[in-house]
Scaffold this active site. Structure first.
Site, short mmCIF file in Angstrom:
data_model
loop_
_atom_site.label_atom_id
_atom_site.label_comp_id
_atom_site.label_asym_id
_atom_site.label_seq_id
_atom_site.Cartn_x
_atom_site.Cartn_y
_atom_site.Cartn_z
N GLU A 244 0.83 -1.20 0.00
CA GLU A 244 0.00 0.00 0.00
C GLU A 244 0.87 1.25 0.00
OE1 GLU A 244 -3.98 1.54 2.35
OE2 GLU A 244 -2.69 0.09 3.32
N GLU A 378 2.81 11.08 9.51
CA GLU A 378 3.56 11.24 10.77
C GLU A 378 4.13 9.89 11.20
OE1 GLU A 378 0.66 12.80 10.10
OE2 GLU A 378 1.73 14.69 9.88
#
Lengths: 394, 362
Positions: A244, A378
C-alpha cells in the site's frame, strides 16, 4: 545503467496504447465510483479491461494476467493514465490484497478469488482500522472466536474504502484474547453478504460514500478463509501495508500525467487570469517544483523496480515513498487550484486557453486523503527516522 | 530499463571513498580554517593520492591517457567527494574541465600532459543567465579578471572570456595567472579572483564552438556540484543522526522525540528522491541525450533543495553545539550553502525547466 526500454517493451507499450485509446471511456462518462450507480459503471469497465487482458497485466495468465514483469506493469500504468483511464474500483483487491494472497494464499484461495477479483465480479474492501485503532493498528479489538469449522467475528471496522458497495472484505481480528498488541491477530477473507454483517456508509469530504463502517455480529468465516497462519495476522498485514505504501498502490504515471497537465495550465495562464496578478511570478516556481517531484517519483520507482527485479524486498523505504507521493499529489492539485484563483471552488467545467479545468477540485479532495490513509505521514516519518536513519524508538 | 550501478562501478566508488576518507578527515578541514597554508603538506599528499587513482582521466579517451569511462562511472565518486567536503577539485577536474578541454583540438594534448603530470583543474568566467549563459570575466587593457573561481589552489584554470564580441575558452597554468583569494564562508574551497592575459597560445576554442561548450561547461558544473551536494546531505544527516542518538535530555536521547525525528525524516526523504534525478542526469550527459539540459537542471534544483533542508534541520537538531566553530557540522554546512547557490540555484534551474517543458509540450 540503461534507461531505455527494450524492443519488446516498446511493442508492449504500443499494444497497450492502441487498446486503451479504443476502449477507455471519455472523461465524465462514468459516474462517481463512490455512488451505487458509478460503482456499477466502473465494474463494467473493469470487465472490459479484463476481457482485453489488461486488468492485471503482471498476474499469471491463469488468473487473467499476462505474466509480465514489473517494468511492463509500470509501462502499462503510464499508458493507462496517459489515456485518461478512470480510478480502479477494484484497486483494494488487485493492488493491496492480491500481492498478499500470492505470497500467503492457499491454492484453493487463489482459485476461488483471483479471477473474480481481476474481472471486477467481486470487489474487495479493507477491514483494518477501528474507531480506537487507526495509526495504532496493533490496538484493534474486534474478535475472532474459534467454533467448529471456522470462526465467529465480532466487532466494528471503520474507514473501509469501497466498503459501502463491496462484495468481500479482507480484515484482521484478534483471534487470541490473551495475546497483546501485534500477537494473536489473524487475517480473514470475509463475505460481506454473510449474516451478521451490517454496513453503514460514511460520506466523505465530497459528500459521496467512498467508505463505510462495518459491524460484525457473530459473522461466520470458514477455516479455509484464514489467510496465512492463525496468529500470523500482523505479519501478513504488514506485507499488504508494504504494497500500500510502496509502488503497487500508486504508480508514478498518476502523478506525471497530472503534473504535465499542470504545466499546460500554467502555460495557458496569463497575467490577470488569477485574482488580478501575474501567476508566473508568484506560482510558477511552485508549479515546476510539483512537476519535478512527480518526475522524481517516476525515476525513483524505476530505481526501486530495478532492485525488486534483482530480488530486493521493499522495506522501510516504502515509508519514504508513501510520504513523497502523497505530498506530491497534494502539491500538484494545490498549485492547480491556485492557478484557477477565485473560480477554483466551482464544480462547473471551465476551460482556459484550450486547457480543460475540470477535475482539479475532485482531484484535490482525493489527494488530501493521501497523507492520512495507509498509515499517516507522521507514522511514516517515525519509520523513516528509526529504520533509515537509525534514530532511537521513543 | 536498468536503473542500477554495476558491481565494477560500486567497487570503484568504494575504493575512492576509502582513500578520500583516509586523506580528508574533519581535522584536515578544521586546519584550513586556522589558515589556508596551515597543513599544506597534507593537502599536496592528498591530491597525489587522488591523482594516483587515475580518476581524473576517467572521462578521457585512452589515447590521451584516460580510462574512456563515462559520467555514470564518475557520478558516485563525486558524491563521495561531497561526503568528505574535499578541499580539492576532484569532480571539477575529472567531470568538468578535462572532458571539456579534451573535446577541443587545441585542448586535447594539454589534457594529456595534465594527466601525466597529475594536475588539478578548475574553471571560471561563465554562469547561467536568464536565457543563455552570461560571461563574468571582465577585460581591461588586455588583462582579464575572472571573479568567483572556486578551488583557487588548482594547478590549471579553464577560463571563459568575451573579447570584442568573440567568445573564447582558454586553458592556463597556475604560474601564468595571478590568484587573489577572496574571503568566503567556506574556507575549504578557496574562492579567488583570477587575473590573466588571454593569448593565442592559451586559447583552446572560440566562436560558435565555444558557445556550445560553455553550455556544456555549465551543465557539467551543475551536475557535479549536484552530486557533491547529495554527498554533503548524507554527511550532515549521518552526523546529526549519531548526535541525536547520543545526546540525552529529559533522561532520553533527543532523537527519540518525534519533533526531531520528523525534521530529519523530511530531509532524508528529499535526499532519497533527489538521487535518481542525479543519476538520470549523469546518464543523459553520458549518452548525449537531447534532454540533458532538462535533466541536469532537475538534478541541480533537487540537490540544492535537499542540501538546504539537510543543512537547516541538521543545525536545528544539533542545538547550540552545531552553531560552534569547533564542531564538525559547519564544515559540510558551509560547503552545502555555497554549492547550493553556485552554478544555478534551485529556483533558477526551475525557471530553465519551465521554458524547456513548455517548449516541448508545445
Amino acid at each position: 545503467m540503461d534507461l531505455t526500454f527494450t524492443e519488446p517493451q516498446q511493442a508492449f507499450r504500443q499494444e497497450a496504447r492502441a487498446w486503451l485509446e479504443a476502449n477507455v471511456p471519455k472523461p465524465g462518462t462514468l459516474r462517481s465510483l463512490d455512488t451505487k450507480e458509478g460503482f456499477e459503471d466502473h465494474r463494467v469497465f473493469e470487465r472490459t479491461l479484463f476481457d482485453g487482458r489488461w486488468s492485471v497485466v503482471s498476474w499469471p495468465e491463469a488468473f487473467g494476467g499476462r505474466d509480465v514483469g514489473i517494468m511492463e506493469w509500470l509501462i502499462f500504468e503510464e499508458e493507462y493514465y496517459r489515456a485518461g483511464g478512470p480510478r480502479r474500483v477494484s484497486q483494494n483487491g488487485i493492488f493491496l490484497l492480491a500481492p498478499t494472497l500470492f505470497e500467503f494464499g492457499t491454492e484453493s484461495q487463489l482459485t476461488r478469488y483471483m479471477s473474480k477479483m481481476a474481472s471486477g465480479e467481486e470487489i474487495w474492501c479493507q477491514g483494518w482500522s477501528e474507531p480506537d485503532a487507526g495509526s495504532d493498528l496493533a490496538g484493534i479489538r474486534s474478535k475472532a472466536t474459534k467454533v467448529d469449522g471456522g470462526w465467529l467475528l465480532n466487532g466494528q471496522k471503520t474507514w473501509c474504502s469501497r466498503g459501502a458497495f463491496a462484495h468481500r472484505c479482507f480484515g484482521i481480528f484478534r483471534s487470541d484474547p490473551e495475546a497483546d498488541r501485534h500477537r494473536g491477530l489473524t487475517y480473514y477473507l470475509i463475505d460481506m453478504a454473510a449474516p451478521g454483517v451490517t454496513v453503514r456508509p460514511i460520506g466523505q469530504l465530497d459528500g459521496e460514500t467512498g467508505f463505510a463502517e462495518v459491524f460484525f455480529d457473530d459473522v461466520f468465516v470458514a477455516d479455509e478463509d484464514v489467510l496465512g497462519g492463525i496468529g500470523e495476522g500482523w505479519k501478513v498485514a504488514m506485507a499488504t501495508a508494504g504494497s500500500e505504501r510502496g509502488i503497487s498502490l500508486r504508480s508514478p504515471a498518476r502523478y506525471t500525467e497530472a503534473a504535465g497537465k499542470l504545466m499546460d495550465l500554467l502555460a495557458a495562464t496569463s497575467a490577470g487570469d488569477v485574482n488580478g496578478f501575474d501567476p508566473r511570478a508568484a506560482i510558477a516556481d511552485e508549479v515546476v517544483r510539483a512537476y519535478l517531484d512527480a518526475e522524481a517519483y517516476k525515476l525513483h520507482t524505476y530505481m526501486t523496480a530495478t532492485k525488486v527485479r534483482a530480488g530486493h524486498k521493499v522495506g522501510a523505504e516504502a515509508s519514504a515513498t508513501k510520504i513523497f507521493w502523497s505530498e506530491v499529489d497534494v502539491n500538484i492539485h494545490q498549485a492547480a487550484l491556485r492557478l484557477l484563483g477565485e473560480g477554483a471552488d466551482l464544480y462547473e467545467a471551465v476551460e482556459r486557453g484550450g486547457v480543460d479545468l475540470s477535475e482539479w477540485l475532485d482531484g484535490y479532495l482525493f489527494a488530501l486523503s493521501g497523507p492520512i490513509y495507509a498509515g499517516t505521514n507522521e507514522i511514516q516519518r517515525n519509520v523513516v527516522a528509526e529504520r533509515m536513519l537509525g534514530l532511537p524508538r521513543g | 530499463m536498468d536503473f542500477s550501478f554495476s558491481d565494477d562501478q560500486l567497487e570503484l566508488r568504494s575504493t575512492v571513498a576509502t582513500v578520500l576518507g583516509d586523506w580528508c578527515t574533519p581535522a584536515d578541514l578544521h586546519a584550513r580554517y586556522v589558515g589556508p597554508d596551515a597543513d599544506l603538506g597534507r593537502t599536496k599528499g592528498r591530491w597525489s593520492a587522488i591523482a594516483d587513482l587515475f580518476v581524473c582521466g576517467l572521462l578521457i579517451d585512452e589515447e590521451l591517457g584516460g580510462l574512456a569511462m563515462d559520467d555514470v562511472d564518475l557520478i558516485g565518486i563525486a558524491e563521495e567527494a561531497g561526503v568528505v567536503v574535499l578541499p580539492e577539485p576532484l569532480s571539477t577536474t575529472a567531470g568538468v574541465v578535462f572532458p571539456l578541454a579534451a573535446s577541443t583540438t587545441a585542448g586535447a594534448p594539454r589534457v594529456k600532459d595534465a594527466l601525466e603530470r597529475g594536475l588539478s583543474a578548475t574553471f571560471g568566467g561563465a554562469a547561467f543567465g536568464a536565457k543563455h549563459h552570461k560571461i563574468t570575466t571582465t577585460v581591461s587593457g588586455g588583462e582579464a579578471s575572472t571573479p568567483r573561481v572556486g578551488y583557487g589552489t588548482a594547478d590549471l584554470f579553464l577560463l571563459v572570456v568575451e573579447l570584442a564580441g568573440d567568445l573564447q575558452i582558454h586553458l592556463i597554468e597556475r604560474d601564468e595567472v595571478a590568484v587573489t583569494p577572496t574571503p568566503s564562508l567556506d574556507l575549504t574551497r578557496e574562492m579567488a579572483t583570477v587575473t590573466w592575459s588571454p593569448s593565442g597560445t592559451t586559447m583552446i576554442c572560440s566562436g560558435g564552438e565555444a558557445s556550445l561548450l560553455v553550455e556544456q561547461l555549465l551543465q557539467r558544473a551543475a551536475l557535479y556540484s549536484a552530486a557533491e551536494l547529495l554527498g554533503l546531505c548524507e554527511a550532515m544527516l549521518s552526523l546529526t543522526a549519531s548526535y541525536v542518538t547520543e545526546r540525552k535530555q529529559f533522561g532520553v536521547p533527543v532523537g527519540s522525540f518525534q519533533a526531531v525525528k520528523h525534521h530529519l525524516a523530511g530531509a532524508r526523504v528529499r535526499l532519497e528522491f533527489a538521487r535518481p534525478a542525479l543519476y538520470r542526469a549523469a546518464y543523459s550527459l553520458a549518452t548525449g541525450a537531447e534532454t540533458s539540459a532538462h535533466d541536469v537542471s532537475m538534478a541541480k534544483s533537487m540537490a540544492s533543495d535537499a542540501a538546504d533542508e539537510a543543512a537547516r534541520v541538521s543545525l536545528q537538531c544539533h542545538g547550540a553545539i552545531g552553531y560552534t566553530f569547533e564542531y564538525d557540522l559547519h564544515l559540510a554546512m558551509k560547503r552545502a550553502w555555497a554549492l547550493s547557490a553556485d552554478f544555478g540555484d534551485a529556483r533558477s534551474h526551475r525557471a530553465r525547466i519551465f521554458d524547456l517543458v513548455t517548449a516541448a509540450r508545445g
